[in-house]
Design a protein around this motif. Structure first.
Motif, PDB file in Angstrom:
ATOM      1  N   GLU A 171      -0.621  10.405  12.018  1.00  0.00           N
ATOM      2  CA  GLU A 171       0.224  11.602  12.255  1.00  0.00           C
ATOM      3  C   GLU A 171       0.873  12.062  10.946  1.00  0.00           C
ATOM      4  O   GLU A 171       0.991  13.257  10.681  1.00  0.00           O
ATOM      5  CB  GLU A 171       1.317  11.282  13.275  1.00  0.00           C
TER       6      GLU A 171
ATOM      7  N   ILE B 118       7.547   4.036   8.500  1.00  0.00           N
ATOM      8  CA  ILE B 118       6.365   3.243   8.878  1.00  0.00           C
ATOM      9  C   ILE B 118       5.801   2.509   7.660  1.00  0.00           C
ATOM     10  O   ILE B 118       5.599   1.299   7.685  1.00  0.00           O
ATOM     11  CB  ILE B 118       5.268   4.151   9.503  1.00  0.00           C
TER      12      ILE B 118
ATOM     13  N   THR C  71      10.573  11.355   6.863  1.00  0.00           N
ATOM     14  CA  THR C  71      10.145  10.579   8.046  1.00  0.00           C
ATOM     15  C   THR C  71       8.885  11.200   8.662  1.00  0.00           C
ATOM     16  O   THR C  71       8.086  10.500   9.271  1.00  0.00           O
ATOM     17  CB  THR C  71      11.237  10.502   9.139  1.00  0.00           C
TER      18      THR C  71
ATOM     19  N   ILE D 173       7.336  10.572  14.401  1.00  0.00           N
ATOM     20  CA  ILE D 173       5.933  10.123  14.414  1.00  0.00           C
ATOM     21  C   ILE D 173       5.836   8.603  14.588  1.00  0.00           C
ATOM     22  O   ILE D 173       6.771   7.873  14.280  1.00  0.00           O
ATOM     23  CB  ILE D 173       5.174  10.570  13.148  1.00  0.00           C
ATOM     24  N   HIS D 174       4.675   8.164  15.084  1.00  0.00           N
ATOM     25  CA  HIS D 174       4.494   6.743  15.371  1.00  0.00           C
ATOM     26  C   HIS D 174       3.352   6.125  14.573  1.00  0.00           C
ATOM     27  O   HIS D 174       3.122   4.923  14.660  1.00  0.00           O
ATOM     28  CB  HIS D 174       4.206   6.541  16.874  1.00  0.00           C
ATOM     29  N   SER D 175       2.596   6.946  13.827  1.00  0.00           N
ATOM     30  CA  SER D 175       1.457   6.371  13.110  1.00  0.00           C
ATOM     31  C   SER D 175       1.240   7.097  11.787  1.00  0.00           C
ATOM     32  O   SER D 175       1.681   8.244  11.603  1.00  0.00           O
ATOM     33  CB  SER D 175       0.192   6.515  13.956  1.00  0.00           C
TER      34      SER D 175
END
Ligand code: FDA
Length: 303
Positions: free
Chosen positions: A62, A97, A91, A57-59
């Motif tokens: 999410e 993040i 994660t 995931i990037h955000s």
């Protein structure tokens, strides 16, 4: 070489083709698929641990979506009395993040699990995550001693000292619960054993430490040698059935699995499902190209 080549070209193959060999290892895309697979296993006397597949995931948005999906699944599976528990990769909750948000999401999920008198195990990911995942486990275990467990990887040189370091959390009325597996990620030699036999040796040494210290052990392997040696250890050390279980991945070595069940040991199968099965299958294969040979076998040999 061939394994590596196949692993590399997998992401470019049509999704339908990948599904032909992935479906043996993944219960499906939806919650219903996960439920059905789990109930069928329950009917065979096998418990499950449910894993919702999440891509990288990037955000935090999410991560929140993933957390909400877990909350829904925990409600559904416990309402339907599935015999099993839950596994989760931090994660997918944003560990890389924002650690604080990730912890808060994890805590929310474990709180729900505890209210349902169920159990959640934190999967262990690659080496950059190990310290963070141990820290989060430590904190959660202090608040929910009967409802959260952790995975440790026998290929990591540090695992024995991690076990020693976590021993202070152990107690007779809530034994600390570890899943012990070999470890799936590709790690450098300075931190991980590379030799097949050294990993096996370390696996058995870690398991012995768990039993000696009255910890609950989830023996997660399809390696017949390790299964046999674990059974010997259980017998020699007179370990009660309430203090261990065997664990295997969905679709892997079903005959060995059945033979363990038939002998009366507790067995739990890790059931992954979710929309992200494609990314999961191809990523896992890239991480460990040796697995390509199993996938290829599955393409030709049915059942
Ligand atoms: P090994 O890889 O030597 O396999 C032994 C035999 O099993 C093979 O010779 C083959 O016959 C069969 N086999 C193994 N994998 C197969 C496959 N995919 N298809 C067909 N046959 C196969 N790792 C991690 O790093 N973090 C984690 O949280 C977890 N969680 C986890 C949960 C559970 C329930 C299991 C069983 C495993 C994990 N793992 C994991 C993965 C684990 O670290 C390891 O990579 C695999 O289990 C393979 O190792 P084995 O001990 O099975 O031995």
């Amino acid at each position: 070489m061939l394994n590596k080549l196949i692993a590399n070209i997998l992401p470019y193959m049509p999704k339908k083709l990948i599904w032909v060999f992935s479906k043996r290892y993944i219960a499906g895309e939806t919650i219903e698929d996960g439920l059905l697979a789990s109930k069928l296993l329950n009917e065979k006397g096998i418990e499950v641990t449910i894993d919702i597949l999440g891509e990288f995931i990037h955000s935090i948005d999410e991560a929140e979506k993933n957390k909400n999906e877990y909350l829904e699944v925990i409600e559904r599976f416990t309402d339907e009395n599935v015999k099993g528990n839950f596994s989760l990769k931090p994660t997918s909750f944003g560990l890389l993040i924002d650690q604080e948000v990730c912890y808060n999401y994890l805590r929310e999920v474990v709180e729900l699990v505890a209210s349902k008198n169920s159990f959640l195990r934190i999967d262990m990911e690659d080496s950059q995550c190990v310290d963070m995942e141990i820290d989060m486990f430590r904190k959660l275990r202090q608040e929910f001693p009967k409802h959260v467990g952790l995975v440790l990887q026998a290929y990591m040189r540090r695992t024995k000292s991690d076990l020693e370091g976590l021993n202070d959390l152990n107690s007779e009325n809530a034994p600390i619960s570890f899943r012990l597996c070999k470890g799936i990620y590709v790690e450098p030699e300075n931190i991980a054993f590379k030799d097949f036999h050294e990993v096996q040796e370390n696996f058995l040494a870690d398991l012995k430490y768990m039993f000696e210290n009255k910890m609950y052990a989830g023996i997660a392997t399809h390696d017949k040698y390790l299964v046999d040696e674990s059974k010997k250890m259980i017998q020699e050390m007179n370990i009660p059935k309430s203090m261990y279980e065997f664990q295997m991945l969905y679709g892997v070595t079903p005959e060995l699995r059945q033979s363990i069940v038939d002998e009366g040991h507790r067995m739990r199968v890790y059931v992954p499902y979710g929309k992200q099965w494609f990314g999961y299958s191809t990523r896992r294969l890239k991480e460990n190209p040796k697995m390509a040979q199993h996938i290829i076998k599955a393409l030709f040999i049915r059942g």
